[in-house]
Design a protein around this motif. Structure first.
Motif, PDB file in Angstrom:
ATOM      1  N   LYS A  15     -29.338  -2.186   8.397  1.00  0.00           N
ATOM      2  CA  LYS A  15     -30.120  -3.439   7.889  1.00  0.00           C
ATOM      3  C   LYS A  15     -31.098  -2.847   6.511  1.00  0.00           C
ATOM      4  O   LYS A  15     -31.169  -3.689   5.622  1.00  0.00           O
ATOM      5  CB  LYS A  15     -31.265  -3.580   9.103  1.00  0.00           C
ATOM      6  N   LEU A  16     -31.339  -1.736   6.321  1.00  0.00           N
ATOM      7  CA  LEU A  16     -32.288  -1.385   5.256  1.00  0.00           C
ATOM      8  C   LEU A  16     -31.260  -1.386   3.842  1.00  0.00           C
ATOM      9  O   LEU A  16     -31.632  -1.750   2.891  1.00  0.00           O
ATOM     10  CB  LEU A  16     -32.830  -0.040   5.425  1.00  0.00           C
ATOM     11  N   SER A  17     -29.950  -0.836   4.402  1.00  0.00           N
ATOM     12  CA  SER A  17     -29.203  -0.913   3.369  1.00  0.00           C
ATOM     13  C   SER A  17     -28.753  -2.288   2.954  1.00  0.00           C
ATOM     14  O   SER A  17     -28.739  -2.365   1.563  1.00  0.00           O
ATOM     15  CB  SER A  17     -28.028  -0.327   3.823  1.00  0.00           C
ATOM     16  N   THR A  63     -25.430  13.039   1.731  1.00  0.00           N
ATOM     17  CA  THR A  63     -24.530  11.662   1.431  1.00  0.00           C
ATOM     18  C   THR A  63     -25.238  10.191   1.748  1.00  0.00           C
ATOM     19  O   THR A  63     -25.648  10.097   2.874  1.00  0.00           O
ATOM     20  CB  THR A  63     -23.133  11.782   1.915  1.00  0.00           C
ATOM     21  N   SER A  64     -25.388   9.488   0.746  1.00  0.00           N
ATOM     22  CA  SER A  64     -26.220   8.334   0.853  1.00  0.00           C
ATOM     23  C   SER A  64     -24.963   7.330   1.802  1.00  0.00           C
ATOM     24  O   SER A  64     -25.769   6.285   2.489  1.00  0.00           O
ATOM     25  CB  SER A  64     -26.485   7.500  -0.438  1.00  0.00           C
ATOM     26  N   ARG A  65     -23.709   7.774   1.922  1.00  0.00           N
ATOM     27  CA  ARG A  65     -22.902   6.762   2.662  1.00  0.00           C
ATOM     28  C   ARG A  65     -23.386   6.855   4.318  1.00  0.00           C
ATOM     29  O   ARG A  65     -23.667   5.963   4.858  1.00  0.00           O
ATOM     30  CB  ARG A  65     -21.609   7.220   2.509  1.00  0.00           C
ATOM     31  N   ARG A  66     -23.474   8.196   4.595  1.00  0.00           N
ATOM     32  CA  ARG A  66     -23.687   8.091   6.202  1.00  0.00           C
ATOM     33  C   ARG A  66     -25.331   8.017   6.320  1.00  0.00           C
ATOM     34  O   ARG A  66     -25.623   7.504   7.297  1.00  0.00           O
ATOM     35  CB  ARG A  66     -23.295   9.505   6.660  1.00  0.00           C
ATOM     36  N   GLN A  89     -24.885   3.894   6.454  1.00  0.00           N
ATOM     37  CA  GLN A  89     -24.403   3.689   7.758  1.00  0.00           C
ATOM     38  C   GLN A  89     -25.533   3.895   8.942  1.00  0.00           C
ATOM     39  O   GLN A  89     -25.402   3.086   9.785  1.00  0.00           O
ATOM     40  CB  GLN A  89     -23.318   4.866   8.419  1.00  0.00           C
ATOM     41  N   ALA A  90     -26.267   4.677   8.738  1.00  0.00           N
ATOM     42  CA  ALA A  90     -27.341   4.951   9.681  1.00  0.00           C
ATOM     43  C   ALA A  90     -28.355   3.767   9.566  1.00  0.00           C
ATOM     44  O   ALA A  90     -29.213   3.618  10.868  1.00  0.00           O
ATOM     45  CB  ALA A  90     -28.020   6.316   9.586  1.00  0.00           C
ATOM     46  N   SER A 130     -24.973  12.078  15.612  1.00  0.00           N
ATOM     47  CA  SER A 130     -25.161  10.771  15.962  1.00  0.00           C
ATOM     48  C   SER A 130     -26.691  10.536  16.597  1.00  0.00           C
ATOM     49  O   SER A 130     -26.916   9.092  16.180  1.00  0.00           O
ATOM     50  CB  SER A 130     -23.846  10.533  16.903  1.00  0.00           C
ATOM     51  N   LEU A 131     -27.182  11.219  17.126  1.00  0.00           N
ATOM     52  CA  LEU A 131     -28.430  11.049  17.479  1.00  0.00           C
ATOM     53  C   LEU A 131     -29.347  11.012  16.294  1.00  0.00           C
ATOM     54  O   LEU A 131     -30.413  10.291  16.123  1.00  0.00           O
ATOM     55  CB  LEU A 131     -29.034  12.074  18.407  1.00  0.00           C
ATOM     56  N   ALA A 132     -28.842  11.947  15.289  1.00  0.00           N
ATOM     57  CA  ALA A 132     -30.036  11.920  14.111  1.00  0.00           C
ATOM     58  C   ALA A 132     -29.731  10.785  13.334  1.00  0.00           C
ATOM     59  O   ALA A 132     -30.781  10.145  12.843  1.00  0.00           O
ATOM     60  CB  ALA A 132     -29.396  13.091  12.979  1.00  0.00           C
ATOM     61  N   GLU A 133     -28.441   9.946  13.476  1.00  0.00           N
ATOM     62  CA  GLU A 133     -28.444   8.800  12.847  1.00  0.00           C
ATOM     63  C   GLU A 133     -29.198   7.728  13.492  1.00  0.00           C
ATOM     64  O   GLU A 133     -29.398   6.559  12.776  1.00  0.00           O
ATOM     65  CB  GLU A 133     -26.899   8.270  12.938  1.00  0.00           C
ATOM     66  N   VAL A 134     -29.655   7.726  14.819  1.00  0.00           N
ATOM     67  CA  VAL A 134     -30.634   6.789  15.360  1.00  0.00           C
ATOM     68  C   VAL A 134     -32.029   7.311  15.245  1.00  0.00           C
ATOM     69  O   VAL A 134     -33.084   6.394  14.660  1.00  0.00           O
ATOM     70  CB  VAL A 134     -30.366   6.516  16.801  1.00  0.00           C
ATOM     71  N   ILE A 135     -32.491   8.487  15.261  1.00  0.00           N
ATOM     72  CA  ILE A 135     -33.880   9.036  15.048  1.00  0.00           C
ATOM     73  C   ILE A 135     -34.140   8.952  13.694  1.00  0.00           C
ATOM     74  O   ILE A 135     -35.472   8.407  13.717  1.00  0.00           O
ATOM     75  CB  ILE A 135     -33.805  10.519  15.490  1.00  0.00           C
TER      76      ILE A 135
END
Ligand code: HBZ
Length: 838
Positions: A496-498, A485-488, A492-493, A653-658
């Motif tokens: 800034k790029l979004s 999902t492009s949302r998460r 979200q992740a 949630s770590l993946a969202e940063v990494i």
């Protein structure tokens, strides 16, 4: 009955029942209200976690309203629904997603900002809902987001484990497991439905008798019972009023049964029974891609499928339709073989309880179910021992044998006198003891079977399901390439790029139509855009560097190339090959003159991932990574040229940063072993390049983004068998660079070499099943190509932009639409925002 209400009552309801306004003050009031009442806190006694709880409760109120509206309108219209049965839903954090999908992210951020809190801090106070092992569970979560966003009437069914996937800590380089008691504080994202309590039975015996027409019938007389209690998790779609549901079951003791023991004076036994009942949903099994074969796991699977089917059948019966309409109203998707018992349970309900004849029932069953396969690894194939199955589910065993008998009779008719074929296709494996092959049962009981990427779907047609393709024809076996999902995973992740993408494309419509990212292709050569693009990547790397400093105490430079491999630790995923190549790199750097060193591209190699607690070799890989990191990171001869990091407790949630911080990510499974992979999609969507093999979805990613924007190496899937054979019987020598690396380990460069002996012995000639030696030379070359390409930053940024621009295909919206059109045959149902009862 609502229709019998007096008009005044309806009018009163309609006056009272108004959705909350979405202005700042209303939102702030609801937050303060929850702080002071639900949480019973004073304003001056609030921390980030309290703020999180209050915001969550406030958002939850709105979710519940949407949920009610959706479910009410669905009940009335009663369209065909899909039920997604998954033992795992790896949802991660919910708050940011809920606010985004409700369209209230900005106003909530402002609202709590004025109350003295920063949204980032509040968001980070939430802990992950980690009811899954890896990307099978995460896929289910992405699909639920897409189903709601595309307004499909869909429910997920799963288990509400008290303990999710274990927390990983690294102690002296080794993985240690700690319980994830995630329900310590109330979970605001669930609605307990204590009134929905379904009895689930086990064991006992089968009573056979003649009915009034002289037909032999069977009735299961169970010996144990527990209760299934429903907990509902609302899943709001993005930019829609629709709100779907995931219903998670929790086991509880049945009162009647413990009372029996109690009355017999056996108090201790009654307590013991109660504890056994609660145990069923106590813990998520932490194995991915291996079969544990434990009785409790079989109990979990039956408990969950029986409760879910009971619910589905009850909902269907309310409509008073004919049973033959069931497949017109209900589609059930089996996420891997874990819910295959649902096939048997529905057949049992129809034949034993609803008195349908066998063939009519079986027609309904097979038109209802479809099955997704996620692996071809032999050790992952689910099999249940017949004696254990018979003890827990005696009637179901009879049904399985009957399904098998009738199926094999038909096979025999089509392909007479082929005993080997019958043996191969049988649902029962003739072993000591006999085993039930769940994958065969799932194929026989479903109308469609799909793999999760093109290569994988072809492989299952040619290998594990070959005979079935010949029998059923190839239409039954289809491909649905996974999606995310492009949302998460972007909005979200990588906010800034979004924002940059939205500004550049002139609209945020891409969030719901990911193909629109193609518009970025015309910006590839735009210098100003490139600069902004790289600045965002750098900021993301700074954020990850800070996290690494905080969690691992290691200082890394955001100017180095960030090279990431985060996923479950498994031999087939070859983290071992990665760390061996890191050792090679280390040795090479040490051999260079200072002048030569000046040309080395600095690199930070980042690992993360959990090993199954009983998977010894995988755990040794973690130990080796940490031992290498210890030596390399402290070697002054290396400095910033190479750093090695193992980030503990990898989760959503770590993946969202990494993910947004990677330059290169590695997806390097032996060709033909990784069914799809979905993190590969996440990295590329965020402008990270891939270093990978021709495996799973890597192949389709290459097709979309072009071969110049991906680093591919290694043997191809169709070459694997020959390579293994050559290794085993023709004495192919070990790759020389690899020999050097192993010699360094054996010399004790990284701690006591005895520790790593069992790991190294997996590479013995003829035993190197995952072909690390065969692929090693081309892997090293590909790594050099990465270094060279990264040095040319002008070209690199173009590659990075092209990656993101061409990833539209990998939206889970596309995957879900394919399932809906080709497998489930369901249509969207738009919920209208009327807020009135009638
Ligand atoms: O499913 C993964 C595949 O390995 C990966 O290639 C694919 O992209 C992904 C989604 O389709 N499989 C898993 O994650 N499998 C499990 O987590 C698992 C969990 C419990 C089991 C077996 C497998 O008993």
């Amino acid at each position: 009955e609502r229709s019998k209400w007096p008009k005044e009552t309806i009018d009163l309801w309609n006056r009272l029942y108004k959705k909350d306004a979405a202005d700042i003050e209303t939102i702030q009031k609801s937050i303060v209200h929850h702080v002071t009442t639900t949480l019973a806190r004073a304003a001056y006694n609030m921390d980030n976690f309290t703020a999180y709880q209050a915001v969550a409760l406030s958002a939850r109120d709105r979710l519940i309203a949407q949920w009610n509206e959706t479910q009410g309108q669905l009940s009335k219209a009663d369209p065909k629904r899909v039920y997604y049965l998954s033992l795992e839903f790896l949802l991660g954090r919910s708050m940011d997603n809920a606010l985004l999908n409700l369209g209230l992210k900005d106003v909530y951020a402002k609202g709590i900002g004025q109350l003295g809190f920063r949204m980032e801090d509040v968001v980070e106070s939430e802990s992950d809902a980690a009811l899954g092992n890896g990307n099978l569970g995460r896929l289910a979560a992405c699909y639920m987001d897409s189903l709601a966003t595309l307004e499909y009437p869909a429910w997920g069914y799963g288990l509400r484990y008290n303990y999710g996937i274990f927390q990983q800590r690294i102690i002296e380089g080794y993985q240690a497991e700690f319980p994830d008691y995630w329900l310590n504080f109330d979970n605001p994202w669930e609605l307990p439905r204590l009134d929905i309590s379904i009895p689930i039975y086990f064991a006992g015996h089968v009573h056979s008798f003649q009915d009034e027409y002289g037909v032999t019938r069977h009735k299961w007389v169970p010996g144990q019972s527990v209760q299934a209690i429903a907990y509902d998790v609302p899943i709001p779609g993005y930019d829609t009023e629709n709100c779907n549901n995931i219903r998670l079951w929790r086991s509880k003791p049945t009162r009647v049964f413990d009372l029996t023991s109690f009355n017999e004076g056996n108090y201790e036994k009654s307590v013991e029974d109660a504890t056994q009942a609660e145990k069923i949903t106590s813990v998520l099994y932490p194995n991915d891609n291996t079969m544990a074969g434990k009785e409790l796991r079989l109990k979990q699977q039956y408990f969950w499928t029986a409760a879910s089917l009971h619910d589905i059948v009850r909902r269907f019966k309310k409509s008073q339709r004919d049973w033959s309409d069931f497949p017109e109203q209900v589609a059930i998707q089996l996420n891997d073989t874990h819910p295959t018992l649902a096939i048997v349970e529905l057949q049992r309900i129809l034949v034993d309880e609803e008195q349908l004849n066998w063939d009519d029932a079986w027609e309904i069953v097979t038109r209802t179910f479809a099955f997704t396969n996620h692996t071809v690894l032999p050790e992952a194939m689910e099999k249940w021992s017949v004696p254990m199955f018979e003890y827990l589910l005696p009637r179901h065993l009879q049904i399985v044998f009957d399904i098998n008998l009738f199926f094999l009779q038909k096979v025999e008719k089509r392909f007479p006198n082929d005993r080997e074929l019958l043996k191969r296709m049988s649902i029962i494996e003739e072993a000591q003891p006999q085993q039930i092959r769940m994958a065969h049962l799932a194929v026989v009981g479903s109308h469609k079977v799909n793999g999760v990427a093109a290569l994988h779907s072809n492989l299952i047609r040619d290998t594990i399901f070959k005979d079935f393709v010949e029998y059923y024809g190839s239409d039954k076996f289809v491909n649905v390439t996974n999606g995310i999902t492009s949302r998460r995973w972007l909005n979200q992740a990588n906010h800034k790029l979004s924002e940059l993408i939205t500004e550049t494309l002139g609209s945020d419509a891409w969030i719901k139509d990911l193909d629109l990212l193609k518009g970025l292709n015309k910006k590839v050569d735009d210098k100003v855009f490139q600069k902004k693009w790289m600045a965002i990547k750098r900021a993301n790397k700074v954020r990850l560097a800070e996290l690494i400093k905080e969690r691992c105490g290691i200082e890394v430079s955001p100017d180095a190339l960030f090279d990431v491999q985060v996923k479950r630790i498994h031999e087939y995923k070859r983290q071992f090959m990665n760390i061996l190549a890191v050792i090679h790199r280390y040795r090479t750097i040490k051999s260079l003159t200072p002048a030569q060193k000046a040309n080395v591209q600095p690199r930070v190699v980042i690992f993360g991932g959990k090993a199954a607690p009983g998977y010894y070799v995988a755990k040794l890989v973690i130990k080796l990574i940490n031992s290498v990191a210890n030596v390399v990171n402290q070697d002054p001869a290396v400095g910033d040229l190479l750093k090695v990091v193992f980030i503990p407790d990898y989760n959503v949630s770590l993946a969202e940063v990494i993910v947004p911080a990677s330059d290169i990510s590695q997806h390097i499974s032996t060709a033909g072993t990784e069914a799809s992979g979905t993190s590969n999609m996440k990295f590329v969507l965020n402008g990270g390049l891939i270093l990978g093999t021709m495996d799973g979805a890597n192949i389709e990613i290459l097709e979309e983004i072009g071969e110049d924007n991906i680093f591919i190496f290694g043997c191809l899937a169709h070459e694997v068998e020959d390579l293994r054979y050559a290794q085993r019987y023709r004495g192919v020598p070990m790759d020389p660079a690899l020999q050097g690396v192993l010699a360094a380990i054996e010399k004790g460069t990284f701690e006591d070499p005895k520790i790593f002996q069992p790991l190294i012995s997996t590479l013995t000639i003829g035993k190197d099943y995952y072909l690390i030696s065969a692929d090693f030379a081309s892997y090293l070359r590909a790594n050099q190509a990465v270094d060279a390409a990264y040095k040319d930053q002008d070209e690199w940024v173009k590659k990075s932009i092209r990656c993101t621009a061409n990833m539209g295909k990998f939206s889970s919206d596309r995957s879900v639409k394919e399932y809906a059109d080709n497998i489930w045959h369901i249509k969207p149902f738009k919920v209208v925002d009327n807020q009135q009862i009638d």
